[in-house]
Design an enzyme around this catalytic site. Structure first.
Site, mmCIF file in Angstrom:
data_model
loop_
_atom_site.group_PDB
_atom_site.id
_atom_site.type_symbol
_atom_site.label_atom_id
_atom_site.label_comp_id
_atom_site.label_asym_id
_atom_site.label_seq_id
_atom_site.Cartn_x
_atom_site.Cartn_y
_atom_site.Cartn_z
ATOM 1 N N THR A 66 0.874 -1.185 0.000
ATOM 2 C CA THR A 66 0.000 0.000 0.000
ATOM 3 C C THR A 66 0.902 1.223 0.000
ATOM 4 O OG1 THR A 66 -1.617 -1.213 1.307
ATOM 5 C CG2 THR A 66 -1.910 1.163 1.155
ATOM 6 N N LYS A 81 -7.739 1.082 -2.660
ATOM 7 C CA LYS A 81 -7.208 0.555 -1.389
ATOM 8 C C LYS A 81 -7.285 1.616 -0.283
ATOM 9 C CE LYS A 81 -4.719 -1.479 1.753
ATOM 10 N NZ LYS A 81 -5.354 -2.395 2.687
ATOM 11 N N LYS A 91 0.229 5.387 8.188
ATOM 12 C CA LYS A 91 0.734 5.695 6.831
ATOM 13 C C LYS A 91 -0.426 5.796 5.839
ATOM 14 C CE LYS A 91 2.069 1.903 4.782
ATOM 15 N NZ LYS A 91 1.304 1.251 3.753
HETATM 16 P P1 NAP Z 1 5.941 -5.714 7.375
HETATM 17 O O1 NAP Z 1 5.620 -6.941 8.155
HETATM 18 O O2 NAP Z 1 6.366 -4.475 8.087
HETATM 19 O O3 NAP Z 1 7.058 -6.129 6.265
HETATM 20 C C1 NAP Z 1 7.698 -5.151 5.498
HETATM 21 C C2 NAP Z 1 8.588 -5.782 4.437
HETATM 22 O O4 NAP Z 1 9.295 -4.712 3.770
HETATM 23 C C3 NAP Z 1 9.658 -6.731 5.001
HETATM 24 O O5 NAP Z 1 9.910 -7.752 4.065
HETATM 25 C C4 NAP Z 1 10.856 -5.794 5.114
HETATM 26 O O6 NAP Z 1 12.116 -6.454 5.077
HETATM 27 C C5 NAP Z 1 10.701 -4.960 3.853
HETATM 28 N N1 NAP Z 1 11.468 -3.724 3.968
HETATM 29 C C6 NAP Z 1 11.269 -2.717 4.844
HETATM 30 N N2 NAP Z 1 12.170 -1.732 4.639
HETATM 31 C C7 NAP Z 1 12.967 -2.147 3.604
HETATM 32 C C8 NAP Z 1 14.045 -1.565 2.890
HETATM 33 N N3 NAP Z 1 14.524 -0.349 3.204
HETATM 34 N N4 NAP Z 1 14.604 -2.275 1.866
HETATM 35 C C9 NAP Z 1 14.121 -3.499 1.532
HETATM 36 N N5 NAP Z 1 13.081 -4.095 2.151
HETATM 37 C C10 NAP Z 1 12.508 -3.422 3.180
HETATM 38 O O7 NAP Z 1 4.704 -5.268 6.466
HETATM 39 P P2 NAP Z 1 3.413 -6.120 6.052
HETATM 40 O O8 NAP Z 1 2.466 -6.124 7.196
HETATM 41 O O9 NAP Z 1 3.843 -7.380 5.409
HETATM 42 O O10 NAP Z 1 2.777 -5.125 4.959
HETATM 43 C C11 NAP Z 1 3.344 -4.970 3.666
HETATM 44 C C12 NAP Z 1 2.497 -3.959 2.898
HETATM 45 O O11 NAP Z 1 1.153 -4.444 2.794
HETATM 46 C C13 NAP Z 1 2.391 -2.587 3.581
HETATM 47 O O12 NAP Z 1 2.362 -1.588 2.578
HETATM 48 C C14 NAP Z 1 1.070 -2.655 4.317
HETATM 49 O O13 NAP Z 1 0.485 -1.359 4.493
HETATM 50 C C15 NAP Z 1 0.254 -3.508 3.372
HETATM 51 N N6 NAP Z 1 -0.817 -4.289 4.006
HETATM 52 C C16 NAP Z 1 -0.607 -4.933 5.184
HETATM 53 C C17 NAP Z 1 -1.636 -5.666 5.760
HETATM 54 C C18 NAP Z 1 -1.466 -6.382 7.074
HETATM 55 O O14 NAP Z 1 -2.487 -6.780 7.655
HETATM 56 N N7 NAP Z 1 -0.266 -6.608 7.579
HETATM 57 C C19 NAP Z 1 -2.870 -5.749 5.126
HETATM 58 C C20 NAP Z 1 -3.065 -5.101 3.901
HETATM 59 C C21 NAP Z 1 -2.014 -4.373 3.358
HETATM 60 P P3 NAP Z 1 12.829 -6.923 6.459
HETATM 61 O O15 NAP Z 1 12.269 -8.266 6.740
HETATM 62 O O16 NAP Z 1 14.270 -6.925 6.111
HETATM 63 O O17 NAP Z 1 12.488 -5.893 7.511
#
Ligand code: NAP
Length: 291
Positions: A95, A170, A238
């Protein structure tokens, strides 16, 4: 079709697991390599960088934190843009709002590469179950080609039009989620101040017109007062910011979104950013002297 997957956070892990279990050929990359290694046992290959990954696959999917992270992965050192070739497709499922995906679509088009954004509604549970709702913007033919993959990840996918429109859809859905959970929290705070039993109040809410799957889903963590992140509160904060950016440019007046955003900003500033977004309840309880 060989798939490449970048980002193995809370969402990426269950989504890749589904694709591997469905028989897709998947190569993964994650900044923190230790999170990628368990996927080798499920049959995934591990790439050393986004650029290295792009050279091994037909379609690359990104599922990372935010717009700045997406830029790093696409254009940074070892980034995806340096490794792609004509005919490939890149799909961002994070997102990040409309602007980063429109910029990416233009940058990849110069390399003969199609770019879709396909952010998702639904958290870790639906990601595990394959019941996400997928909101797509970009080339419709590329969407049709990848629909079998979307069907493994979600119960429904919608093509909204050109790049940026999936991102806008979204944000519209997520602002409703954030405002709704603040409303639920305020109801619970009022209930506690008035001396109502919280479990009984939640049971009653579950039978009313304002019952929603999210109320049932969050009830155990509310009653336990524990909020391990499925969807981190910092990501909701965010998304409010991204929605308000779009609102400002399009002159959409969103007074409840604007006020609710401030509660999430305060919660993040008070150390709740890495908790689940339902920890917005803790922030509101503090405001009312309940914690
Ligand atoms: P998350 O658990 O915080 O994971 C973030 C990912 O991004 C990890 O693989 C992290 O790698 C990587 N990352 C962060 N900073 C980085 C950088 N500088 N360079 C390379 N990789 C980097 O997030 P998530 O919950 O999976 O969510 C991912 C996206 O989906 C977000 O945009 C969120 O808003 C959206 N979303 C989430 C949900 C939910 O329920 N969680 C639902 C719908 C949408 P590392 O492992 O190395 O930190």
């Amino acid at each position: 079709m060989k798939l490449g997957w970048i980002g193995l956070g809370n969402m990426g892990q269950p989504m890749v697991t589904r694709l591997l279990n469905a028989g897709f050929d998947v190569t993964v990359y994650n900044r923190t390599r230790s999170k990628a290694e368990p996927f080798a046992q499920l049959g995934a290959k591990i790439a050393e960088s986004p650029r290295d990954l792009a050279r091994q696959v037909d379609t690359v999917i990104t599922m990372v934190s935010d717009g700045a992270t997406l830029e790093e992965v696409l254009y940074g050192e070892g980034g995806l843009l340096g490794g792609v070739r004509e005919g490939q497709t890149v799909i961002d499922m994070s997102t990040v709002g409309p602007e980063p995906v429109q910029k990416a679509a233009a940058a990849f088009a110069e390399q003969g590469v199609k770019f879709l954004e396909a952010p998702v509604s639904g958290s870790v549970g639906p990601a595990k179950d394959g019941t996400l709702v997928i909101l797509v913007g970009g080339d419709e033919a590329a969407y049709e080609v990848h629909k079998p993959m979307f069907d493994v990840l979600g119960k429904a996918s919608f093509h909204f039009g050109e790049n940026g429109q999936g991102a806008n859809a979204k944000l519209a859905i997520n602002l409703m989620l954030g405002v709704f959970l603040q409303g639920l929290s305020e109801a619970l705070v009022l209930g506690s101040k008035a001396g109502l039993d919280r479990a009984t109040l939640l049971n009653a809410i579950a039978q009313t017109a304002v019952a929603a799957p999210i109320v049932l889903g969050k009830t155990p963590s509310i009653l336990a007062d524990e909020f391990p992140a499925a969807f981190a509160l910092k990501h909701m904060e965010k998304d409010f910011g991204l929605a308000l950016d779009v609102a400002k440019k399009s002159e959409a007046a969103l007074p409840a979104t604007s006020a609710s955003h401030q509660t999430y900003v305060a919660a993040k500033a008070n150390g709740l950013g890495d908790h689940d977004l339902m920890a917005i309840l803790s922030q509101l309880e503090r405001l009312s002297g309940l914690k």
